[in-house]
Design a protein around this motif. Sequence first.
Motif, PDB file in Angstrom:
ATOM      1  N   ALA A  81      20.583   1.491 -51.631  1.00  0.00           N
ATOM      2  CA  ALA A  81      19.512   1.786 -50.683  1.00  0.00           C
ATOM      3  C   ALA A  81      19.423   3.304 -50.529  1.00  0.00           C
ATOM      4  CB  ALA A  81      19.796   1.129 -49.335  1.00  0.00           C
ATOM      5  N   TYR A  82      18.318   3.867 -50.945  1.00  0.00           N
ATOM      6  CA  TYR A  82      18.147   5.314 -50.916  1.00  0.00           C
ATOM      7  C   TYR A  82      17.522   5.738 -49.589  1.00  0.00           C
ATOM      8  CZ  TYR A  82      19.142   5.197 -55.897  1.00  0.00           C
ATOM      9  OH  TYR A  82      19.750   5.019 -57.111  1.00  0.00           O
ATOM     10  N   GLY A  83      18.024   6.864 -49.077  1.00  0.00           N
ATOM     11  CA  GLY A  83      17.505   7.345 -47.804  1.00  0.00           C
ATOM     12  C   GLY A  83      16.558   8.513 -47.934  1.00  0.00           C
ATOM     13  N   THR A  84      16.615   9.248 -49.047  1.00  0.00           N
ATOM     14  CA  THR A  84      15.770  10.435 -49.199  1.00  0.00           C
ATOM     15  C   THR A  84      15.211  10.503 -50.626  1.00  0.00           C
ATOM     16  OG1 THR A  84      17.588  11.873 -49.916  1.00  0.00           O
ATOM     17  CG2 THR A  84      17.198  11.686 -47.540  1.00  0.00           C
ATOM     18  N   VAL A  85      14.152  11.279 -50.768  1.00  0.00           N
ATOM     19  CA  VAL A  85      13.599  11.532 -52.099  1.00  0.00           C
ATOM     20  C   VAL A  85      14.595  12.345 -52.925  1.00  0.00           C
ATOM     21  CG1 VAL A  85      11.706  12.607 -53.358  1.00  0.00           C
ATOM     22  CG2 VAL A  85      11.231  11.419 -51.218  1.00  0.00           C
ATOM     23  N   ARG A  86      15.370  13.216 -52.291  1.00  0.00           N
ATOM     24  CA  ARG A  86      16.388  13.984 -53.007  1.00  0.00           C
ATOM     25  C   ARG A  86      17.397  13.045 -53.666  1.00  0.00           C
ATOM     26  NH1 ARG A  86      18.868  18.879 -52.680  1.00  0.00           N
ATOM     27  NH2 ARG A  86      16.752  19.653 -53.002  1.00  0.00           N
ATOM     28  N   GLN A  87      17.798  12.009 -52.966  1.00  0.00           N
ATOM     29  CA  GLN A  87      18.730  11.046 -53.539  1.00  0.00           C
ATOM     30  C   GLN A  87      18.121  10.314 -54.739  1.00  0.00           C
ATOM     31  OE1 GLN A  87      19.840   8.502 -50.270  1.00  0.00           O
ATOM     32  NE2 GLN A  87      20.970  10.127 -49.200  1.00  0.00           N
ATOM     33  N   LEU A  88      16.862   9.945 -54.624  1.00  0.00           N
ATOM     34  CA  LEU A  88      16.184   9.316 -55.756  1.00  0.00           C
ATOM     35  C   LEU A  88      16.148  10.257 -56.958  1.00  0.00           C
ATOM     36  CD1 LEU A  88      13.119   7.602 -53.999  1.00  0.00           C
ATOM     37  CD2 LEU A  88      14.974   6.424 -55.188  1.00  0.00           C
ATOM     38  N   THR A  89      15.788  11.503 -56.692  1.00  0.00           N
ATOM     39  CA  THR A  89      15.671  12.480 -57.774  1.00  0.00           C
ATOM     40  C   THR A  89      17.017  12.706 -58.460  1.00  0.00           C
ATOM     41  OG1 THR A  89      13.885  13.578 -56.559  1.00  0.00           O
ATOM     42  CG2 THR A  89      14.896  14.806 -58.362  1.00  0.00           C
ATOM     43  N   ASP A  90      18.078  12.834 -57.663  1.00  0.00           N
ATOM     44  CA  ASP A  90      19.396  13.099 -58.224  1.00  0.00           C
ATOM     45  C   ASP A  90      19.952  11.908 -59.007  1.00  0.00           C
ATOM     46  OD1 ASP A  90      19.311  15.590 -57.116  1.00  0.00           O
ATOM     47  OD2 ASP A  90      20.547  15.089 -55.367  1.00  0.00           O
ATOM     48  N   SER A  91      19.464  10.715 -58.733  1.00  0.00           N
ATOM     49  CA  SER A  91      19.974   9.523 -59.411  1.00  0.00           C
ATOM     50  C   SER A  91      19.135   9.101 -60.611  1.00  0.00           C
ATOM     51  CB  SER A  91      20.039   8.344 -58.420  1.00  0.00           C
ATOM     52  OG  SER A  91      20.889   8.645 -57.335  1.00  0.00           O
ATOM     53  N   ALA A  92      17.904   9.575 -60.687  1.00  0.00           N
ATOM     54  CA  ALA A  92      16.988   9.098 -61.722  1.00  0.00           C
ATOM     55  C   ALA A  92      17.303   9.708 -63.083  1.00  0.00           C
ATOM     56  CB  ALA A  92      15.554   9.423 -61.326  1.00  0.00           C
ATOM     57  N   ASP A  93      17.063   8.914 -64.123  1.00  0.00           N
ATOM     58  CA  ASP A  93      17.099   9.430 -65.498  1.00  0.00           C
ATOM     59  C   ASP A  93      15.743   9.995 -65.906  1.00  0.00           C
ATOM     60  OD1 ASP A  93      19.792   8.624 -65.962  1.00  0.00           O
ATOM     61  OD2 ASP A  93      19.123   6.569 -66.303  1.00  0.00           O
ATOM     62  N   LEU A  94      14.712   9.485 -65.251  1.00  0.00           N
ATOM     63  CA  LEU A  94      13.352   9.923 -65.597  1.00  0.00           C
ATOM     64  C   LEU A  94      12.463   9.801 -64.370  1.00  0.00           C
ATOM     65  CD1 LEU A  94      11.476  10.807 -67.985  1.00  0.00           C
ATOM     66  CD2 LEU A  94      10.935   8.376 -68.277  1.00  0.00           C
ATOM     67  N   VAL A  95      11.690  10.847 -64.088  1.00  0.00           N
ATOM     68  CA  VAL A  95      10.688  10.808 -63.010  1.00  0.00           C
ATOM     69  C   VAL A  95       9.350  11.164 -63.644  1.00  0.00           C
ATOM     70  CG1 VAL A  95       9.988  11.704 -60.756  1.00  0.00           C
ATOM     71  CG2 VAL A  95      12.433  11.576 -61.343  1.00  0.00           C
ATOM     72  N   VAL A  96       8.401  10.242 -63.566  1.00  0.00           N
ATOM     73  CA  VAL A  96       7.116  10.443 -64.247  1.00  0.00           C
ATOM     74  C   VAL A  96       5.958  10.094 -63.328  1.00  0.00           C
ATOM     75  CG1 VAL A  96       8.016  10.044 -66.571  1.00  0.00           C
ATOM     76  CG2 VAL A  96       7.244   8.096 -65.193  1.00  0.00           C
ATOM     77  N   ARG A  97       4.849  10.731 -63.617  1.00  0.00           N
ATOM     78  CA  ARG A  97       3.577  10.369 -62.980  1.00  0.00           C
ATOM     79  C   ARG A  97       2.686   9.750 -64.053  1.00  0.00           C
ATOM     80  NH1 ARG A  97      -1.449  12.697 -62.825  1.00  0.00           N
ATOM     81  NH2 ARG A  97      -0.685  14.565 -63.915  1.00  0.00           N
ATOM     82  N   GLY A  98       1.992   8.679 -63.679  1.00  0.00           N
ATOM     83  CA  GLY A  98       1.131   8.020 -64.642  1.00  0.00           C
ATOM     84  C   GLY A  98       0.567   6.747 -64.062  1.00  0.00           C
ATOM     85  N   GLU A  99       0.336   5.753 -64.923  1.00  0.00           N
ATOM     86  CA  GLU A  99      -0.231   4.488 -64.457  1.00  0.00           C
ATOM     87  C   GLU A  99       0.138   3.384 -65.442  1.00  0.00           C
ATOM     88  OE1 GLU A  99      -4.655   4.874 -66.472  1.00  0.00           O
ATOM     89  OE2 GLU A  99      -4.372   5.505 -64.384  1.00  0.00           O
ATOM     90  N   VAL A 100       0.136   2.165 -64.933  1.00  0.00           N
ATOM     91  CA  VAL A 100       0.417   0.991 -65.760  1.00  0.00           C
ATOM     92  C   VAL A 100      -0.791   0.705 -66.634  1.00  0.00           C
ATOM     93  CG1 VAL A 100       0.862  -1.492 -65.722  1.00  0.00           C
ATOM     94  CG2 VAL A 100       2.074   0.019 -64.128  1.00  0.00           C
ATOM     95  N   VAL A 101      -0.540   0.446 -67.911  1.00  0.00           N
ATOM     96  CA  VAL A 101      -1.618   0.111 -68.843  1.00  0.00           C
ATOM     97  C   VAL A 101      -1.768  -1.404 -68.970  1.00  0.00           C
ATOM     98  CG1 VAL A 101      -2.428   0.324 -71.224  1.00  0.00           C
ATOM     99  CG2 VAL A 101      -1.268   2.247 -70.107  1.00  0.00           C
ATOM    100  N   SER A 102      -0.642  -2.094 -69.101  1.00  0.00           N
ATOM    101  CA  SER A 102      -0.688  -3.549 -69.264  1.00  0.00           C
ATOM    102  C   SER A 102       0.616  -4.159 -68.773  1.00  0.00           C
ATOM    103  CB  SER A 102      -0.917  -3.924 -70.735  1.00  0.00           C
ATOM    104  OG  SER A 102       0.145  -3.446 -71.547  1.00  0.00           O
ATOM    105  N   VAL A 103       0.541  -5.462 -68.460  1.00  0.00           N
ATOM    106  CA  VAL A 103       1.713  -6.202 -67.981  1.00  0.00           C
ATOM    107  C   VAL A 103       1.792  -7.497 -68.769  1.00  0.00           C
ATOM    108  CG1 VAL A 103       2.811  -7.324 -66.012  1.00  0.00           C
ATOM    109  CG2 VAL A 103       1.498  -5.220 -65.669  1.00  0.00           C
ATOM    110  N   ALA A 104       2.975  -7.782 -69.325  1.00  0.00           N
ATOM    111  CA  ALA A 104       3.155  -9.012 -70.096  1.00  0.00           C
ATOM    112  C   ALA A 104       4.636  -9.294 -70.263  1.00  0.00           C
ATOM    113  CB  ALA A 104       2.485  -8.899 -71.471  1.00  0.00           C
TER     114      ALA A 104
END
Length: 237
Positions: free
Chosen positions: A106-129
């Motif tokens: 359970a993450y409490g801050t965006v800093r914690q998310l950032t420090d734990s992530a392997d990848l942080v990206v902006r974009g959008e979903v193209v398809s789901v299957a």
Amino acid sequence: MNAPDPAEWAEIAPHPGDRDLPAGRHELHRDRLLTAIARESRTHSSPRASWRPALALAALVLVAAAGAGLAVSSGDDEPTAALPSPQASRSAARLPPPGAVAKIRAYGTVRQLTDSADLVVRGEVVSVADGRSVYRVAEVLYRAPVAPVATEITVGTESAGSPGRPSVLYLALSDPQARVYAPLSGDFGIFDLAGETATSRSSAMSVTGLRAEDATGAGRAFVTTLADLRQLAGERR
């Protein structure tokens, strides 16, 4: 030849008289005899006494072996099921389920998310299957050296968002060989974008602050800006 007369015999071989041991000699012989009897008794009983520690050790070994290999059988024709040892049970309890993402918390801050992530990206979903989403990357905010990235990546969940909906994802590399990512702790790692405003996907699974937690924000969706997310991601580089 005639036997000598008793009177003559007395003159030839006088009676030696009654002889007795010196004073105290009876007690000495008695003590020696009792000592010999006691020594003989100890000699005969010592082998049996020496067996006792060995027998006790053998009994302990048998008990331990029975406890480690205890088996339960419900019939003559049914296979025997051995009960696992406590060490094996504890080791099995610590094993993560197959396919589980290592970074679940359970993450409490965006800093914690950032420090734990392997990848942080902006974009959008193209398809789901088939339980996966194809995500088109428009911007990489942060990438760990071990995290491959391309124009499109695979996210191992259908909850990454509906097609065409812009978002920022905080991802863990869940399958390096297949290059499959997963959002950190589910909805904790998903922010929906509306222009420059970023809002956490879930109010129940949401951080409460950028760098420090805010208890008053618990149970509410966290709102920040895309610029703030970029700045925190840049601080990790």
